[in-house]
Each structure stands twice: as structure tokens, then as C-alpha cells.
Design a protein around this motif. Structure first.
Motif, short mmCIF file in Angstrom:
data_model
loop_
_atom_site.label_atom_id
_atom_site.label_comp_id
_atom_site.label_asym_id
_atom_site.label_seq_id
_atom_site.Cartn_x
_atom_site.Cartn_y
_atom_site.Cartn_z
N SER A 41 37.10 27.46 38.64
CA SER A 41 35.88 27.67 37.87
C SER A 41 36.23 28.53 36.65
N PHE A 42 35.25 28.75 35.80
CA PHE A 42 35.49 29.57 34.61
C PHE A 42 35.91 30.98 35.01
N ALA A 43 35.23 31.55 35.98
CA ALA A 43 35.58 32.90 36.45
C ALA A 43 36.97 32.90 37.08
N GLY A 44 37.30 31.85 37.83
CA GLY A 44 38.62 31.75 38.44
C GLY A 44 39.73 31.67 37.41
N ILE A 92 39.59 33.03 34.44
CA ILE A 92 39.73 34.36 33.87
C ILE A 92 40.55 35.25 34.80
N VAL A 93 40.26 35.19 36.09
CA VAL A 93 41.03 35.98 37.06
C VAL A 93 42.50 35.56 37.05
N ALA A 94 42.76 34.27 37.01
CA ALA A 94 44.14 33.78 36.99
C ALA A 94 44.86 34.23 35.72
N THR A 95 44.15 34.23 34.60
CA THR A 95 44.75 34.66 33.34
C THR A 95 45.14 36.14 33.41
N TYR A 96 44.22 36.98 33.87
CA TYR A 96 44.53 38.41 33.97
C TYR A 96 45.60 38.69 35.02
N PHE A 97 45.59 37.92 36.10
CA PHE A 97 46.65 38.05 37.11
C PHE A 97 48.01 37.75 36.48
#
Length: 129
Positions: free
Chosen positions: A85-88, A90-95
Motif C-alpha cells: 500500500s502507499f503507507a507500506g 513509505i515504510v519500506a523506503t525509510y527502512f
């Protein structure tokens, strides 16, 4: 007008580097295939093939990175993240960012010891205050 000429030169260099990198990859495939066949069929081993393959691989990597940078392309494996998802995403990018920073930090922390093992005492190589 001046930028058009520069862009033309950079485009030609990009095409030349792509041709050279592709040629190097083809040459690696060819010499390794010949080495495998001659070793299996005639028992002849060309010991220089591995060293040449390493050299060609490194230089083809250098050349192709210019092509990718010039064409504004990234090397990314986004098979899984495209399904997030969009939030996922973003989390993957920051990870990914945090992981990159951590690995870089570990490399920088271990660098003096690695240099000392490879070439000698770091304080003898670099004048430190």
C-alpha cells in the motif's frame, strides 16, 4: 545552444559506454564458455580467464553506471514493494534508508581495522593529529 552540444557529446559517450559494456559482457561469456569446453573436452585450462573476467566485469560495471546515471535510471528490485500500500511503500523506503545508513556506519567504523589488516598501521599511512 552550448548545452545542446554538450548533451550530444554526453549522449554519444553514453551509447559508446553501453556498447563497450555489452561487448565486455559478451567477451566474458565467450571466453568462459571456451574455457569450460576446452577444460571438459581436452583437459586444457586457461588460467587467465578468471582474472580477465574479473577485470571485464568491474570495468563493464563502471561503464554501465554512467549510462544508467545519464538516462536517469535506477537499479531497483521493486517486485515486492509494488504490491505494498502507499503507507507500506513509505515504510519500506525509510527502512531502506535506515539500513543503508547502518551499513555505511558499520563500514566506516570497521574501516581503520580493515585498512590495518590490508596495508599496515593506519596511523603510519595517514598523519593524524
Amino acid at each position: 545552444m552550448h548545452f545542446n552540444r554538450v548533451d550530444v557529446v554526453l549522449s554519444v559517450v553514453s551509447k559508446l559506454f553501453l556498447f563497450l559494456a555489452t561487448s565486455m559482457l559478451f567477451l566474458m561469456l565467450l571466453i568462459n564458455s571456451i574455457n569450460i569446453f576446452t577444460r571438459n573436452l581436452f583437459g586444457l585450462n586457461m588460467i587467465w580467464v578468471f582474472d580477465l573476467t574479473q577485470l571485464l566485469f568491474v570495468w563493464s560495471s563502471f561503464l554501465i553506471f554512467y549510462v544508467l546515471y545519464y538516462r536517469n535510471r535506477d537499479i531497483a528490485v521493486d517486485f515486492f514493494t509494488n504490491r505494498f500500500s502507499f503507507a507500506g511503500k513509505i515504510v519500506a523506503t525509510y527502512f531502506s534508508y535506515v539500513t543503508t545508513l547502518l551499513v555505511t556506519g558499520v563500514l566506516l567504523y570497521e574501516m581503520p581495522g580493515i585498512i590495518e589488516i590490508q596495508v599496515g598501521n593506519l596511523s603510519e599511512l595517514i598523519e593524524l593529529p
